[in-house]
Design a protein around this motif. Structure first.
Motif, PDB file in Angstrom:
ATOM      1  N   PHE A  15       1.092   1.942   8.380  1.00 33.70           N
ATOM      2  CA  PHE A  15       1.415   0.525   8.214  1.00 33.70           C
ATOM      3  C   PHE A  15       0.938   0.007   6.862  1.00 33.70           C
ATOM      4  O   PHE A  15       1.675  -0.701   6.154  1.00 33.70           O
ATOM      5  CB  PHE A  15       0.779  -0.277   9.349  1.00 33.70           C
ATOM      6  CG  PHE A  15       0.732  -1.747   9.081  1.00 33.70           C
ATOM      7  CD1 PHE A  15       1.893  -2.515   9.140  1.00 33.70           C
ATOM      8  CD2 PHE A  15      -0.459  -2.372   8.745  1.00 33.70           C
ATOM      9  CE1 PHE A  15       1.859  -3.885   8.870  1.00 33.70           C
ATOM     10  CE2 PHE A  15      -0.508  -3.729   8.473  1.00 33.70           C
ATOM     11  CZ  PHE A  15       0.658  -4.481   8.543  1.00 33.70           C
ATOM     12  N   GLU A  16      -0.292   0.319   6.493  1.00 32.37           N
ATOM     13  CA  GLU A  16      -0.834  -0.168   5.218  1.00 32.37           C
ATOM     14  C   GLU A  16      -0.006   0.322   4.045  1.00 32.37           C
ATOM     15  O   GLU A  16       0.272  -0.424   3.095  1.00 32.37           O
ATOM     16  CB  GLU A  16      -2.290   0.280   5.080  1.00 32.37           C
ATOM     17  CG  GLU A  16      -3.049  -0.335   3.921  1.00 32.37           C
ATOM     18  CD  GLU A  16      -2.857   0.400   2.605  1.00 32.37           C
ATOM     19  OE1 GLU A  16      -3.021  -0.223   1.535  1.00 32.37           O
ATOM     20  OE2 GLU A  16      -2.534   1.605   2.656  1.00 32.37           O
ATOM     21  N   ALA A  17       0.407   1.591   4.078  1.00 31.76           N
ATOM     22  CA  ALA A  17       1.211   2.142   2.986  1.00 31.76           C
ATOM     23  C   ALA A  17       2.575   1.485   2.918  1.00 31.76           C
ATOM     24  O   ALA A  17       3.073   1.156   1.831  1.00 31.76           O
ATOM     25  CB  ALA A  17       1.351   3.652   3.159  1.00 31.76           C
ATOM     26  N   VAL A  18       3.237   1.263   4.070  1.00 35.11           N
ATOM     27  CA  VAL A  18       4.552   0.608   4.077  1.00 35.11           C
ATOM     28  C   VAL A  18       4.434  -0.821   3.561  1.00 35.11           C
ATOM     29  O   VAL A  18       5.238  -1.276   2.743  1.00 35.11           O
ATOM     30  CB  VAL A  18       5.154   0.619   5.502  1.00 35.11           C
ATOM     31  CG1 VAL A  18       6.415  -0.258   5.555  1.00 35.11           C
ATOM     32  CG2 VAL A  18       5.484   2.036   5.930  1.00 35.11           C
ATOM     33  N   ALA A  19       3.420  -1.537   4.027  1.00 36.69           N
ATOM     34  CA  ALA A  19       3.241  -2.925   3.609  1.00 36.69           C
ATOM     35  C   ALA A  19       2.947  -3.009   2.112  1.00 36.69           C
ATOM     36  O   ALA A  19       3.448  -3.900   1.415  1.00 36.69           O
ATOM     37  CB  ALA A  19       2.119  -3.561   4.419  1.00 36.69           C
TER      38      ALA A  19
END
Length: 296
Positions: A15-19
């Motif tokens: 999630f952190e990487a996509v965001a």
């Protein structure tokens, strides 16, 4: 919420990487997985939370309001973890070198030169161990030592650094210029000095100088050379000190050596565990000590 109810770390990382990248594909490349795996992790995260954290469109990926809250927390938390891991790796990669010597040598000679040594060995975590007793040298323990004596020393690899000499030193404010001035001066004694032998004390020095009418037992007494030298700097009297150890104070004008003779002492040696002779940091420390002590 307990730690057991937190979403899986893999899902939070995805999630952190996509965001941060605003792209499933870019996040997948960063984490070395497929975009399908990233989508699976996001679905798992949203299912566990019971809410949507990302809005997906054919052209972009945007955070929901709830996703913005979660992103701030995951970005901060993962960033702190990354910094902690980098620090631990840095400490692991640093070479630890423990050097032991007497309190007098470390205090008078080594500590003033620590800046120069750290510039020479910036990736070495140097640890100083002060002991007037002989310490066992071994890998994983105390690596090296500055030893004082005749040498060689059993069980270690050693090289001589320089011979020691002793002479009277005092504050320039006392105005001493000839040995006869000692008749009116306060003598400073160092009790318990075990090396060299015979001791470089006032009875021995006055006999060498032919000064037979000085009360060599009078004066003030200190248990170690560090305190005695400090008293001499403060103008409280004259002490017989190692001219090697007080070389910096002499060069700075804090002390003067007003007259001869000097008394021979023993020899300073660099010693290390035999199996550490070729280790890069040990060899560099040995070479530096040989160069600098030759100039002292």
């Amino acid at each position: 919420m307990s730690n057991r109810s937190l979403p899986p770390l893999t899902a939070l990382r995805a999630f952190e990487a996509v965001a941060r990248r605003s792209s499933f594909k870019a996040a997948a490349e960063e984490l070395f997985v497929t975009p399908t795996a990233i989508s699976h992790q996001i679905r798992q995260l949203e299912a566990q939370l019971g809410l949507r954290v990302l809005e997906r469109t054919p052209r972009a990926v945007r955070l929901t309001a709830e996703g913005s809250v979660l992103y701030q927390a995951t970005a901060s938390g993962l960033g702190e973890i990354a910094r902690a891991v980098a620090l631990l790796r840095q400490r692991q990669d640093a070479t630890i070198l423990t050097l032991t010597s007497t309190t007098a040598f470390l205090g008078h000679w080594m500590v003033p030169r620590l800046g120069e040594l750290r510039r020479l060995l910036p990736d070495v975590d140097l640890r100083l161990h002060a002991s007037d007793a002989i310490v066992e040298l071994r890998p994983g323990g105390v690596d090296a030592a500055i030893r004082y004596g005749k040498g060689p020393f059993a069980g270690v690899a050693s090289v001589p650094l320089r011979d020691d000499v002793f002479g009277p030193v005092c504050s320039p404010g006392l105005g001493l210029s000839v040995p006869e001035d000692l008749r009116q001066a306060t003598l400073i004694h160092i009790d318990g000095r075990q090396v060299p032998a015979p001791s470089p004390d006032w009875p021995r020095w006055c006999a060498e100088a032919g000064l037979l009418d000085v009360d060599t037992q009078a004066g003030v007494r200190f248990p170690d050379s560090t305190l005695a030298v400090q008293a001499a700097m403060a103008g409280h009297g004259v002490v017989i000190a190692s001219l090697v150890l007080v070389a910096d104070a002499l060069a700075a004008g804090l002390l003067v050596a007003p007259f001869a003779p000097v008394l021979r002492g023993e020899t300073y040696h660099f010693a290390c565990a035999p199996e550490l002779q070729a280790r890069r940091d040990v060899a560099a420390l040995r070479a530096w000590l040989q160069d600098v002590m030759a100039e002292t």
